[in-house]
Design an enzyme around this catalytic site. Structure first.
Site, mmCIF file in Angstrom:
data_model
loop_
_atom_site.group_PDB
_atom_site.id
_atom_site.type_symbol
_atom_site.label_atom_id
_atom_site.label_comp_id
_atom_site.label_asym_id
_atom_site.label_seq_id
_atom_site.Cartn_x
_atom_site.Cartn_y
_atom_site.Cartn_z
ATOM 1 N N LYS A 23 0.687 -1.511 0.007
ATOM 2 C CA LYS A 23 -0.192 0.156 -0.294
ATOM 3 C C LYS A 23 0.575 1.105 0.133
ATOM 4 C CE LYS A 23 -4.798 -1.074 2.014
ATOM 5 N NZ LYS A 23 -5.166 -0.863 3.505
ATOM 6 N N GLY A 74 -34.676 -1.452 1.562
ATOM 7 C CA GLY A 74 -34.321 -3.213 0.702
ATOM 8 C C GLY A 74 -33.342 -3.897 0.990
ATOM 9 N N CYS A 88 -17.899 -1.426 9.417
ATOM 10 C CA CYS A 88 -18.323 -0.532 10.540
ATOM 11 C C CYS A 88 -19.963 -1.141 11.159
ATOM 12 C CB CYS A 88 -18.965 0.555 9.811
ATOM 13 S SG CYS A 88 -17.471 1.210 9.812
HETATM 14 P P1 NAD Z 1 -9.192 -0.392 6.098
HETATM 15 O O1 NAD Z 1 -9.085 -1.361 6.745
HETATM 16 O O2 NAD Z 1 -9.744 0.206 5.158
HETATM 17 O O3 NAD Z 1 -7.835 0.500 6.749
HETATM 18 C C1 NAD Z 1 -6.535 -0.352 7.950
HETATM 19 C C2 NAD Z 1 -5.262 -0.076 7.826
HETATM 20 O O4 NAD Z 1 -4.600 -0.521 8.601
HETATM 21 C C3 NAD Z 1 -5.334 -1.399 6.883
HETATM 22 O O5 NAD Z 1 -4.531 -0.553 5.788
HETATM 23 C C4 NAD Z 1 -4.254 -2.154 7.808
HETATM 24 O O6 NAD Z 1 -3.071 -2.259 6.277
HETATM 25 C C5 NAD Z 1 -3.689 -0.827 8.642
HETATM 26 N N1 NAD Z 1 -3.254 -1.768 9.708
HETATM 27 C C6 NAD Z 1 -3.440 -2.848 10.350
HETATM 28 N N2 NAD Z 1 -2.941 -3.206 11.091
HETATM 29 C C7 NAD Z 1 -1.138 -2.113 11.113
HETATM 30 C C8 NAD Z 1 -0.772 -1.875 12.140
HETATM 31 N N3 NAD Z 1 -0.164 -2.269 13.105
HETATM 32 N N4 NAD Z 1 -0.181 -0.374 11.824
HETATM 33 C C9 NAD Z 1 0.043 0.254 10.656
HETATM 34 N N5 NAD Z 1 -1.266 -0.064 10.174
HETATM 35 C C10 NAD Z 1 -1.848 -1.120 10.282
HETATM 36 O O7 NAD Z 1 -10.364 0.406 7.803
HETATM 37 P P2 NAD Z 1 -10.706 1.209 7.311
HETATM 38 O O8 NAD Z 1 -12.125 1.299 7.317
HETATM 39 O O9 NAD Z 1 -9.874 2.760 7.183
HETATM 40 O O10 NAD Z 1 -11.572 1.376 9.172
HETATM 41 C C11 NAD Z 1 -10.181 1.801 10.303
HETATM 42 C C12 NAD Z 1 -10.947 1.995 11.487
HETATM 43 O O11 NAD Z 1 -11.870 3.302 11.028
HETATM 44 C C13 NAD Z 1 -11.774 1.208 11.810
HETATM 45 O O12 NAD Z 1 -12.022 1.064 13.270
HETATM 46 C C14 NAD Z 1 -13.493 1.260 11.380
HETATM 47 O O13 NAD Z 1 -14.311 0.777 12.224
HETATM 48 C C15 NAD Z 1 -12.831 2.766 11.226
HETATM 49 N N6 NAD Z 1 -14.267 3.374 10.751
HETATM 50 C C16 NAD Z 1 -14.343 3.267 9.053
HETATM 51 C C17 NAD Z 1 -15.321 4.183 8.522
HETATM 52 C C18 NAD Z 1 -15.230 3.637 7.195
HETATM 53 O O14 NAD Z 1 -15.979 4.153 6.539
HETATM 54 N N7 NAD Z 1 -14.503 2.582 6.217
HETATM 55 C C19 NAD Z 1 -15.947 4.645 9.131
HETATM 56 C C20 NAD Z 1 -15.441 5.904 10.356
HETATM 57 C C21 NAD Z 1 -14.865 4.986 11.466
#
Ligand code: NAD
Length: 441
Positions: free
Chosen positions: A35, A255, A262
């Site tokens: 990435k 739907g 999430c």
């Molecule tokens: P994601 O899976 O897209 O991204 C998470 C990233 O963290 C990945 O790229 C992964 O490789 C990296 N990662 C994991 N362990 C790691 C480490 N030890 N060191 C460095 N990088 C590491 O997840 P996301 O959708 O971005 O969600 C992240 C958080 O935000 C979650 O808790 C999620 O619930 C929350 N969140 C997500 C959304 C959404 O719409 N996706 C919205 C609000 C909150």
């Protein structure tokens, strides 16, 4: 300000590009080296409208950088965001290992006083754990802990981050609040509210928001089942409910239900958390049950219409868990595909962005590059994701290409009257069906 971001997924990467766009110097890192390599070349690892432009702008301006390690990312940073994933464990509890690992690494390598921001969605009380970990790992480190939950929606993430309804900051010290006010000043200057509260309240508010939004969707789906039995129209019911400002129209679309990374996991994690706190909130389980029922009810509609599913070609229009994203995590379309495949159907899918991700998740699914190609010889089309482009499909062409003109609309994207005119047998969700012998009112 100099900002470090750990985790460059949907939330972390959007945080990186948005903060760089607001004028901060941002460095991002991820445990996934591929990435980081991709990002350094200016390519985003996932699709999100507007992301590519902000990414290239940030890299070109020098305000945005991606580094291979947490050590290099937190160097000189005064604010460090933790945006790593918090996936569900087998019992639904949030797995916080990545959060702990990030915090330990951050503490080992921080080069000065640091505001540590949890942006990932975490169970209430995680901040207390983080504080202990940071102290244990680095007793001499000056730090302040902040909970700054993320409310962005995939598909509108850039807009949601640069024009949020509100910014939530939970903290315990004046220094922490001051730092967050400075960080978000370019937004609060435009009258975007920044809500300040304590750490626990901010963490809990995020659970409450997601649970309530999921509740609205499941309520609409429960109404859809009843409307189908009663011969009423759930779309009109939602409009009528939404006309009351105490209720609001948003998130009342019946739907196939919610999916994504999430709601399903956050609801399960909240349920486990409530249990751990000695509480009882069966409502949370009921929201999830109704959501699963939405997919099952759609599968039953297909089976009812096609009788035996073996040898039938069923086409899913839309595979992403929602429009404008290529994310298929917990996508209702894939849950439906699994149910249909298990009953012997030949399942094909079309999605403008998510076909490759869907194929990687479910190899038995045959993906097509064009909706008309997918529909050729089909016995049934099921609309699974409300992509805008489906609303303007040529219905005449679609009908002519299908073996049998049957559409099950899991997102109510089509106008029943237009479906009748074109000669489809049409099963919307929570609305009267259109059949050759019966018309929608
Ligand atoms: P994601 O899976 O897209 O991204 C998470 C990233 O963290 C990945 O790229 C992964 O490789 C990296 N990662 C994991 N362990 C790691 C480490 N030890 N060191 C460095 N990088 C590491 O997840 P996301 O959708 O971005 O969600 C992240 C958080 O935000 C979650 O808790 C999620 O619930 C929350 N969140 C997500 C959304 C959404 O719409 N996706 C919205 C609000 C909150």
């Amino acid at each position: 300000m100099k900002v470090g971001v750990i985790g460059t997924g949907h939330v972390g990467l959007v945080t990186c590009v948005a903060l760089a766009h607001l004028g901060h110097r941002v460095a991002g890192t991820d445990s996934d080296g591929e990435k980081i390599a991709l990002l350094r070349r200016g390519s985003s690892p996932f699709y999100e409208p507007g992301l590519d432009d902000l990414l290239s702008q940030g890299l070109a301006s020098g305000g945005l950088d991606f580094r291979p390690s947490i050590a290099e990312t937190v160097q000189g940073a005064t604010v460090v965001f933790i945006c790593v994933g918090t996936p569900p464990r087998a019992d639904g509890e949030a797995n916080l290992l990545a959060i702990e690992r990030s915090a330990r690494e951050l503490a080992r390598h921080a080069t000065g006083p640091t505001v540590v921001v949890e942006k990932s969605t975490v169970p209430v009380g995680t901040g207390v754990r983080l504080r202990a970990i940071l102290r244990q790992e680095r007793p001499d480190l000056e730090f302040a802990l902040v909970s700054n939950p993320e409310f962005l929606r995939e598909g509108r993430a850039i807009q949601d981050t640069l024009e949020p309804d509100r910014i939530l900051v939970g903290a315990e010290t004046t220094e922490a609040f001051d730092a967050m006010r400075r960080l978000y000043e370019p937004l609060t200057r435009r009258a975007i509210p920044l809500i300040e509260t304590d750490l626990m309240t901010a963490e809990l508010a995020k659970h409450a928001c997601n649970a309530y939004l999921a509740l609205k969707i499941s309520f609409a789906n429960a109404m859809a089942r009843i409307c189908e039995r009663a011969g009423a129209d759930v779309v009109r019911v939602a409009e009528i409910m939404g006309a009351d400002p105490r209720i609001g129209r948003a998130f009342l679309d019946a739907g196939l239900g919610y999916g994504g990374s999430c709601f399903p996991k956050d609801l399960a994690a909240f349920e486990r958390l409530v249990e751990r706190l000695g509480g009882d909130l069966p409502l949370l389980g009921e929201i999830a049950r109704i959501n699963e029922e939405a997919v099952q009810a759609t599968a039953e509609k297909v089976k009812e219409a096609l009788w035996n599913l073996e040898d039938k070609r069923v086409v899913l229009l839309g595979l992403a868990f929602k429009p404008d994203t290529d994310d298929v995590r917990f996508a209702p379309a894939l849950a439906l595909a699994r149910l249909l495949l298990a009953q012997g159907a030949h399942v094909l899918g079309y999605d403008p962005k998510a076909a490759a991700n869907a194929k990687a998740e479910l190899a038995e699914l045959e993906v097509c590059l064009d909706p008309y190609e997918a529909a050729t010889g089909a016995d049934c089309i099921v609309v699974c994701t409300e992509w805008d482009e489906f609303r303007s499909l040529d219905l005449g062409r679609l009908k002519d290409t299908m073996a049998h003109p049957l559409v099950v609309d899991g997102r109510n994207v089509f106008d029943p009257e237009a479906m009748r005119r074109h000669g489809f047998t049409y099963y919307p969700t929570g609305r009267p069906p259109v059949t050759p012998h019966r018309t929608a009112t």
